[in-house]
Scaffold this motif. Structure first.
Motif, PDB file in Angstrom:
ATOM      1  N   LEU A  17     -31.182 -29.393   4.733  1.00  0.00           N
ATOM      2  CA  LEU A  17     -29.746 -29.698   4.839  1.00  0.00           C
ATOM      3  C   LEU A  17     -29.452 -30.333   6.189  1.00  0.00           C
ATOM      4  O   LEU A  17     -28.727 -31.328   6.272  1.00  0.00           O
ATOM      5  N   GLY A  18     -30.029 -29.784   7.244  1.00  0.00           N
ATOM      6  CA  GLY A  18     -29.830 -30.351   8.580  1.00  0.00           C
ATOM      7  C   GLY A  18     -30.336 -31.777   8.671  1.00  0.00           C
ATOM      8  O   GLY A  18     -29.673 -32.657   9.224  1.00  0.00           O
ATOM      9  N   TYR A  19     -31.515 -32.020   8.106  1.00  0.00           N
ATOM     10  CA  TYR A  19     -32.092 -33.371   8.144  1.00  0.00           C
ATOM     11  C   TYR A  19     -31.244 -34.352   7.341  1.00  0.00           C
ATOM     12  O   TYR A  19     -30.964 -35.455   7.787  1.00  0.00           O
ATOM     13  N   ILE A  42     -20.283 -29.606   3.859  1.00  0.00           N
ATOM     14  CA  ILE A  42     -21.094 -28.473   4.289  1.00  0.00           C
ATOM     15  C   ILE A  42     -20.419 -27.169   3.837  1.00  0.00           C
ATOM     16  O   ILE A  42     -19.207 -27.136   3.613  1.00  0.00           O
ATOM     17  N   PRO A  43     -21.191 -26.104   3.670  1.00  0.00           N
ATOM     18  CA  PRO A  43     -20.632 -24.847   3.169  1.00  0.00           C
ATOM     19  C   PRO A  43     -19.436 -24.339   3.972  1.00  0.00           C
ATOM     20  O   PRO A  43     -18.511 -23.759   3.404  1.00  0.00           O
ATOM     21  N   GLU A  45     -17.052 -26.019   5.189  1.00  0.00           N
ATOM     22  CA  GLU A  45     -15.839 -26.728   4.782  1.00  0.00           C
ATOM     23  C   GLU A  45     -15.240 -26.157   3.503  1.00  0.00           C
ATOM     24  O   GLU A  45     -14.076 -26.367   3.220  1.00  0.00           O
ATOM     25  N   ILE A  46     -16.028 -25.452   2.718  1.00  0.00           N
ATOM     26  CA  ILE A  46     -15.508 -24.837   1.504  1.00  0.00           C
ATOM     27  C   ILE A  46     -14.717 -23.587   1.858  1.00  0.00           C
ATOM     28  O   ILE A  46     -13.646 -23.338   1.313  1.00  0.00           O
ATOM     29  N   GLU A  47     -15.241 -22.803   2.796  1.00  0.00           N
ATOM     30  CA  GLU A  47     -14.556 -21.584   3.232  1.00  0.00           C
ATOM     31  C   GLU A  47     -13.327 -21.912   4.079  1.00  0.00           C
ATOM     32  O   GLU A  47     -12.280 -21.308   3.929  1.00  0.00           O
ATOM     33  N   ILE A  48     -13.473 -22.858   4.990  1.00  0.00           N
ATOM     34  CA  ILE A  48     -12.372 -23.287   5.854  1.00  0.00           C
ATOM     35  C   ILE A  48     -12.186 -24.771   5.576  1.00  0.00           C
ATOM     36  O   ILE A  48     -12.862 -25.609   6.180  1.00  0.00           O
ATOM     37  N   PRO A  49     -11.317 -25.126   4.646  1.00  0.00           N
ATOM     38  CA  PRO A  49     -11.222 -26.522   4.197  1.00  0.00           C
ATOM     39  C   PRO A  49     -10.891 -27.496   5.325  1.00  0.00           C
ATOM     40  O   PRO A  49     -10.032 -27.228   6.159  1.00  0.00           O
TER      41      PRO A  49
END
Length: 104
Positions: A17-19, A42-43, A45-49
């Protein structure tokens, strides 16, 4: 961190994911963007849009599909820009190398 070298596979997905989401200097884009035509969500952004997630969530289905189709049509253009940037990068590297070690 994972203890021992036998458990490297547990962290491989994070490394990938980082690459895939890191901008490559050579082409000026992320590998993910070159494949899918948009930046990865990134994950976190789903929790904190983020602003782009909120903006996409508040459009209707027809507009969202139209936006996706427009982005798909731009993928080839983005890839072409990446190829051009790669060629410019290679030219700069060749010039820098040739300055250090002149022929002859």
């Amino acid at each position: 961190m994972v203890e021992g070298s036998r458990q490297w596979h547990k962290k491989l997905s994070f490394a990938l994911l980082g690459y895939r989401t890191t901008v490559c200097t050579l082409v000026g884009a992320t590998p993910y963007m070159l494949v899918y035509g948009m930046e990865a969500v990134i994950p976190a952004e789903i929790e904190i849009p983020s602003l782009r997630i909120v903006a996409e969530a508040e459009i209707d289905d027809v507009e969202w599909v139209k936006t996706c189709l427009e982005q798909l049509s731009l993928i080839d253009e983005k890839r072409l820009v990446a190829v051009c940037q790669g060629q410019l990068y290679q030219q700069r590297m060749a010039r820098a190398y040739n300055k250090k070690d002149p022929p002859g």
